[in-house]
Design an enzyme around this catalytic site. Sequence first.
Site, PDB file in Angstrom:
ATOM      1  N   HIS A   1      -4.938  -0.427  29.955  1.00 19.59           N
ATOM      2  CA  HIS A   1      -4.494  -0.892  28.637  1.00 19.59           C
ATOM      3  C   HIS A   1      -5.558  -0.525  27.600  1.00 19.59           C
ATOM      4  O   HIS A   1      -6.752  -0.741  27.841  1.00 19.59           O
ATOM      5  CB  HIS A   1      -4.275  -2.414  28.668  1.00 19.59           C
ATOM      6  CG  HIS A   1      -3.776  -2.945  27.377  1.00 19.59           C
ATOM      7  ND1 HIS A   1      -2.469  -2.812  26.975  1.00 19.59           N
ATOM      8  CD2 HIS A   1      -4.421  -3.583  26.361  1.00 19.59           C
ATOM      9  CE1 HIS A   1      -2.329  -3.346  25.777  1.00 19.59           C
ATOM     10  NE2 HIS A   1      -3.492  -3.825  25.381  1.00 19.59           N
TER      11      HIS A   1
ATOM     12  N   GLU B   1     -10.983   5.663  28.842  1.00 20.54           N
ATOM     13  CA  GLU B   1      -9.905   5.396  29.803  1.00 20.54           C
ATOM     14  C   GLU B   1     -10.006   6.350  30.984  1.00 20.54           C
ATOM     15  O   GLU B   1      -9.837   5.969  32.143  1.00 20.54           O
ATOM     16  CB  GLU B   1      -8.532   5.552  29.131  1.00 20.54           C
ATOM     17  CG  GLU B   1      -8.247   4.519  28.064  1.00 20.54           C
ATOM     18  CD  GLU B   1      -6.818   4.621  27.520  1.00 20.54           C
ATOM     19  OE1 GLU B   1      -5.906   4.954  28.297  1.00 20.54           O
ATOM     20  OE2 GLU B   1      -6.628   4.357  26.327  1.00 20.54           O
TER      21      GLU B   1
ATOM     22  N   MET C   1       6.031   2.985  30.339  1.00 21.36           N
ATOM     23  CA  MET C   1       6.474   2.179  29.201  1.00 21.36           C
ATOM     24  C   MET C   1       7.683   1.283  29.513  1.00 21.36           C
ATOM     25  O   MET C   1       8.537   1.076  28.651  1.00 21.36           O
ATOM     26  CB  MET C   1       6.803   3.101  28.019  1.00 21.36           C
ATOM     27  CG  MET C   1       5.608   3.904  27.524  1.00 21.36           C
ATOM     28  SD  MET C   1       4.195   2.872  27.063  1.00 21.36           S
ATOM     29  CE  MET C   1       4.772   2.238  25.505  1.00 21.36           C
TER      30      MET C   1
ATOM     31  N   ASP D   1       0.006  -7.635  30.327  1.00 21.74           N
ATOM     32  CA  ASP D   1      -1.383  -7.342  29.939  1.00 21.74           C
ATOM     33  C   ASP D   1      -2.320  -8.527  30.185  1.00 21.74           C
ATOM     34  O   ASP D   1      -3.198  -8.823  29.359  1.00 21.74           O
ATOM     35  CB  ASP D   1      -1.448  -6.919  28.450  1.00 21.74           C
ATOM     36  CG  ASP D   1      -0.664  -5.645  28.181  1.00 21.74           C
ATOM     37  OD1 ASP D   1      -0.544  -4.828  29.109  1.00 21.74           O
ATOM     38  OD2 ASP D   1      -0.174  -5.474  27.061  1.00 21.74           O
TER      39      ASP D   1
ATOM     40  N   ARG E   1      17.230  -4.040  35.061  1.00 22.84           N
ATOM     41  CA  ARG E   1      15.867  -3.793  35.558  1.00 22.84           C
ATOM     42  C   ARG E   1      15.781  -3.868  37.087  1.00 22.84           C
ATOM     43  O   ARG E   1      15.179  -3.000  37.713  1.00 22.84           O
ATOM     44  CB  ARG E   1      14.877  -4.785  34.934  1.00 22.84           C
ATOM     45  CG  ARG E   1      14.534  -4.443  33.512  1.00 22.84           C
ATOM     46  CD  ARG E   1      13.455  -5.366  32.955  1.00 22.84           C
ATOM     47  NE  ARG E   1      13.509  -5.365  31.510  1.00 22.84           N
ATOM     48  CZ  ARG E   1      12.934  -4.457  30.725  1.00 22.84           C
ATOM     49  NH1 ARG E   1      12.227  -3.491  31.254  1.00 22.84           N
ATOM     50  NH2 ARG E   1      13.064  -4.523  29.419  1.00 22.84           N
TER      51      ARG E   1
HETATM   52  C1  GRF Z   1      -2.960   5.109  27.292  1.00 25.97           C
HETATM   53  O1  GRF Z   1      -3.596   4.819  26.073  1.00 25.97           O
HETATM   54  C2  GRF Z   1      -2.898   3.892  28.157  1.00 25.97           C
HETATM   55  O2  GRF Z   1      -3.987   3.033  27.996  1.00 25.97           O
HETATM   56  C3  GRF Z   1      -1.635   3.218  27.683  1.00 25.97           C
HETATM   57  O3  GRF Z   1      -0.747   4.271  27.407  1.00 25.97           O
HETATM   58  C4  GRF Z   1      -1.481   5.455  27.104  1.00 25.97           C
HETATM   59  C5  GRF Z   1      -1.023   6.488  28.083  1.00 25.97           C
HETATM   60  O4  GRF Z   1      -1.595   7.747  27.816  1.00 25.97           O
HETATM   61  N1  GRF Z   1      -1.156   2.283  28.675  1.00 25.97           N
HETATM   62  P1  GRF Z   1      -1.454   8.916  28.883  1.00 25.97           P
HETATM   63  O5  GRF Z   1       0.031   9.114  29.136  1.00 25.97           O
HETATM   64  O6  GRF Z   1      -2.191   8.521  30.112  1.00 25.97           O
HETATM   65  O7  GRF Z   1      -2.062  10.109  28.209  1.00 25.97           O
END
Ligand code: GRF
Length: 221
Positions: free
Chosen positions: A113, A178, A94, A149, A69
């Site tokens: 999140h 979001e 991720m 988180d 990492r």
């Molecule tokens: C979203 O639901 C975000 O909250 C989570 O991962 C997803 C990413 O979606 N962390 P995108 O790649 O922005 O469409």
Amino acid sequence: MTQAKKRVGVLISGRGSNLQALIDAQSAPDYPAQIVRVISNIPDVFGLERAQKAGLPTAVIPHKNYPDRPSFEAALNAQLKADGVEIVCLAGFMRVLTDGFVSSWSGRLINIHPSLLPSFKGLHTHERAIAEGVRFSGCTVHFVVPEMDSGPIIVQSAVPVLQEDTPDKLASRVLEQEHLIYPLALALVATERARIVDGAVHLDGVTFANQPLTNPLPRGA
Ligand code: GRF
């Protein structure tokens, strides 16, 4: 004199719909931040296409090419520094980041999140919210701290959970929110109206929602 726009790096791993929301927001002339680099740790993801279509510089830094990492993060940091990035947005990125990386960006690193934190940290938030029978779920933009988180919350949006919900249906209802709150939260950070005071975020120049929500609706409503 107008304030210079804050230089933003966005880290992605996938479809990039939140990245798209940030791209759309910055087309407003008075938006206080500008994306100067989009970095993906996975090659060929749709988010990279979105960035290229918007004319944004991209970089692919595959974590698999690094032995650990810290060396992966050193490569991320080198790119971010070369671009003069001031604020980093995680948008569906991720990879878990080390304490060292997170601390070095303290107060300048934000994440979205898909739950109302501190509920449902981690993965599979919508499945878990439905299984728990909560009546509201939602999404959170927060400052990133070493514990996953868990950082100080900047903006949240609550959405009702419906009886007939599937994880996919709930996810799409949450995702719509979001896309509203990430640009809002970034603007608050970019204009320094989101300040961390005693571990929580104090916001200046905003109007707070002051309306209770009940789900299901009370009888007769
Ligand atoms: C979203 O639901 C975000 O909250 C989570 O991962 C997803 C990413 O979606 N962390 P995108 O790649 O922005 O469409």
